[in-house]
Write a protein that holds these residues in place. Sequence first.
Motif, PDB file in Angstrom:
ATOM      1  N   LEU A 139       0.877  -1.028   0.122  1.00  0.00           N
ATOM      2  CA  LEU A 139       0.035  -0.022   0.148  1.00  0.00           C
ATOM      3  C   LEU A 139       0.930   1.182  -0.170  1.00  0.00           C
ATOM      4  N   PHE A 152       2.457   1.410  -3.311  1.00  0.00           N
ATOM      5  CA  PHE A 152       1.274   1.751  -4.160  1.00  0.00           C
ATOM      6  C   PHE A 152       1.081   3.390  -4.230  1.00  0.00           C
ATOM      7  N   THR A 153       0.951   3.725  -2.906  1.00  0.00           N
ATOM      8  CA  THR A 153       0.638   5.329  -2.956  1.00  0.00           C
ATOM      9  C   THR A 153       1.644   6.247  -3.488  1.00  0.00           C
ATOM     10  N   ALA A 187       1.680   6.157  -7.014  1.00  0.00           N
ATOM     11  CA  ALA A 187       0.423   6.951  -7.605  1.00  0.00           C
ATOM     12  C   ALA A 187       0.885   8.267  -7.474  1.00  0.00           C
ATOM     13  N   PHE A 188       1.524   8.770  -6.392  1.00  0.00           N
ATOM     14  CA  PHE A 188       1.902  10.275  -6.382  1.00  0.00           C
ATOM     15  C   PHE A 188       2.692  10.483  -7.413  1.00  0.00           C
ATOM     16  N   ALA A 224       0.778  10.731 -10.548  1.00  0.00           N
ATOM     17  CA  ALA A 224      -0.025  11.808 -10.633  1.00  0.00           C
ATOM     18  C   ALA A 224       0.849  13.141 -11.009  1.00  0.00           C
ATOM     19  N   LYS A 225       1.813  13.261 -10.496  1.00  0.00           N
ATOM     20  CA  LYS A 225       2.962  14.441 -10.644  1.00  0.00           C
ATOM     21  C   LYS A 225       3.252  14.311 -12.188  1.00  0.00           C
ATOM     22  N   SER A 238       0.304  15.436 -14.322  1.00  0.00           N
ATOM     23  CA  SER A 238      -0.019  16.817 -14.367  1.00  0.00           C
ATOM     24  C   SER A 238       0.960  17.714 -14.586  1.00  0.00           C
ATOM     25  N   ALA A 275       3.252  18.728 -12.844  1.00  0.00           N
ATOM     26  CA  ALA A 275       3.542  19.339 -11.591  1.00  0.00           C
ATOM     27  C   ALA A 275       5.136  19.138 -11.148  1.00  0.00           C
ATOM     28  N   PRO A 276       5.880  20.219 -10.665  1.00  0.00           N
ATOM     29  CA  PRO A 276       7.370  19.670 -10.227  1.00  0.00           C
ATOM     30  C   PRO A 276       7.206  18.955  -8.786  1.00  0.00           C
ATOM     31  N   LEU A 315       0.340  -2.948  -7.124  1.00  0.00           N
ATOM     32  CA  LEU A 315      -0.979  -3.372  -6.833  1.00  0.00           C
ATOM     33  C   LEU A 315      -0.965  -4.968  -7.210  1.00  0.00           C
ATOM     34  N   PHE A 336      -2.519  -7.583  -4.781  1.00  0.00           N
ATOM     35  CA  PHE A 336      -3.517  -8.571  -5.349  1.00  0.00           C
ATOM     36  C   PHE A 336      -3.301 -10.140  -4.898  1.00  0.00           C
ATOM     37  N   TRP A 373     -11.989  -8.381  -0.236  1.00  0.00           N
ATOM     38  CA  TRP A 373     -11.741  -7.874  -1.699  1.00  0.00           C
ATOM     39  C   TRP A 373     -12.536  -6.422  -1.613  1.00  0.00           C
ATOM     40  N   VAL A 416      -9.518   0.758  -0.023  1.00  0.00           N
ATOM     41  CA  VAL A 416      -8.144   1.227   0.445  1.00  0.00           C
ATOM     42  C   VAL A 416      -7.520   1.787  -0.792  1.00  0.00           C
ATOM     43  N   ILE A 417      -7.573   0.830  -1.826  1.00  0.00           N
ATOM     44  CA  ILE A 417      -6.630   1.356  -2.829  1.00  0.00           C
ATOM     45  C   ILE A 417      -7.303   2.909  -3.737  1.00  0.00           C
ATOM     46  N   ALA A 437      -6.335   5.527  -1.437  1.00  0.00           N
ATOM     47  CA  ALA A 437      -4.846   5.874  -1.373  1.00  0.00           C
ATOM     48  C   ALA A 437      -4.597   6.441  -2.701  1.00  0.00           C
ATOM     49  N   SER A 438      -5.394   6.085  -3.882  1.00  0.00           N
ATOM     50  CA  SER A 438      -5.214   6.934  -5.011  1.00  0.00           C
ATOM     51  C   SER A 438      -5.600   8.432  -5.163  1.00  0.00           C
ATOM     52  N   ALA A 459      -3.141  10.374  -2.825  1.00  0.00           N
ATOM     53  CA  ALA A 459      -1.940  10.752  -3.562  1.00  0.00           C
ATOM     54  C   ALA A 459      -2.248  11.811  -4.922  1.00  0.00           C
ATOM     55  N   TYR A 460      -3.249  11.412  -5.388  1.00  0.00           N
ATOM     56  CA  TYR A 460      -3.662  12.433  -6.732  1.00  0.00           C
ATOM     57  C   TYR A 460      -3.667  13.802  -5.991  1.00  0.00           C
ATOM     58  N   ALA A 500      -0.534  15.422  -4.971  1.00  0.00           N
ATOM     59  CA  ALA A 500       0.437  15.702  -6.035  1.00  0.00           C
ATOM     60  C   ALA A 500       0.056  16.934  -6.810  1.00  0.00           C
ATOM     61  N   THR A 501      -1.507  17.110  -6.831  1.00  0.00           N
ATOM     62  CA  THR A 501      -1.880  18.106  -7.834  1.00  0.00           C
ATOM     63  C   THR A 501      -2.526  19.249  -6.999  1.00  0.00           C
ATOM     64  N   ARG A 540       0.362  24.319  -4.467  1.00  0.00           N
ATOM     65  CA  ARG A 540       1.948  23.923  -4.009  1.00  0.00           C
ATOM     66  C   ARG A 540       2.258  25.116  -3.378  1.00  0.00           C
TER      67      ARG A 540
END
Lengths: 146, 218
Positions: free
Chosen positions: A21, A24-25, A28-29, A32-33, A36, A38-39, A73, A77, B10, B16-17, B20-21, B24-25, B28-29, B32
């Motif tokens: 996890l 993954f996070t 994913a971060f 996403a950076k 997008s 973004a720096p 993932l 899984f 499941w 949770v995924i 977390a996604s 994180a998104y 990240a966005t 700033r």
Amino acid sequence: MPSRILSIPSWVIWAIIVLALIGFTDSAFLLAKRISGAPIPCFITSGCDTVSKSPYSILFGVPLAAWGVIFYLGIGFLTLLYVDTKSLVVAKLIPVATALGFLSSAYFVYIQKFKIGAFCVYCILSALVSTLLFVLGVTIWKKLKS
Amino acid sequence: MDTQKRVIIWLSALLVIAIASIGAYQVATGPRAELPRKDGTMSLALDQSDWTKGAKTPKVTFVEYSDFQCPACGAYYPMLEEMFAEYKDQISFTYRHFPLAQHKNARSSAYASEAAGKQGKFWEMADMLFKNQSEWSEETTAPTIFEGYAQKIGINVEQYKTDVKSDAVKAKVDRDLQSGKLSLISHTPTFFINGKMSDNPRSKEELKALIEYAITHP
């Protein structure tokens, strides 16, 4: 076929899930950076942008961050699938996958050190997580052998 | 394992995924946060909302981060005025607010100057505040004293009273303060010459030497 009872300690299972996890996070971060544009703010190390925007950050046309997302993932899984089915095949796949992740991470750290000359703290985190996953994978492997 | 338990496992994994996604998104966005400048450069470039006087195309930009209640700022004031009078054809002079928390009237005096600025008399109010610093610094009735100054410099006092409480005025002072913090200002006054933080000159001569140097070394 008689199913062999294999008992992977539950703390190993939990540790893998938590690590997957985190990985993954983290990935994913970074993804996403990347999407997008973004720096990436860097702390401890310097050069997060240098690393994440380098030509080495793409493998087979897909950003490494995306591979990371898929990898973690996948690990998560497989682990859940094992919890669900207790399948021996799945249990064997986990150490194989973590070894793959560990080798890739070792290679990426090598790239950062010798080819780019900069480290990205999020990539190092990912490398640490895959190393720990690999250690857990080895303990599972030993259980399988015994 | 029964079906219910499997579904729960499941589904929680999916949840949770998803969390977390999204997390994180978002991180990240998200907006700033600007990082503080450690190299002594000014974090916020000069713009139209700044109080700037002097040359239209200056050879040197001089920015002061200051607090009307700070005694050192008051002591520097005549020195800076003299310097500005001498170099006003070559330099621009900008005042930015950096009200210190330990000065109880620092903010209200900054608001007073901004409110006067709404009627085009920022510099006149700044002059009143610095020259009479000892008169209001420790007074609880400072805002009333400032209204007297508003009258003296000849602005519409009723309008002033409205403006001094306005969000726009507060926002301007906060903007200056924030930019000063991001420039890692540790004391008032702090001067930026051509966007570079300068050591505080200890005399008129040192101040002039700084300006001369900046003019000859663009």
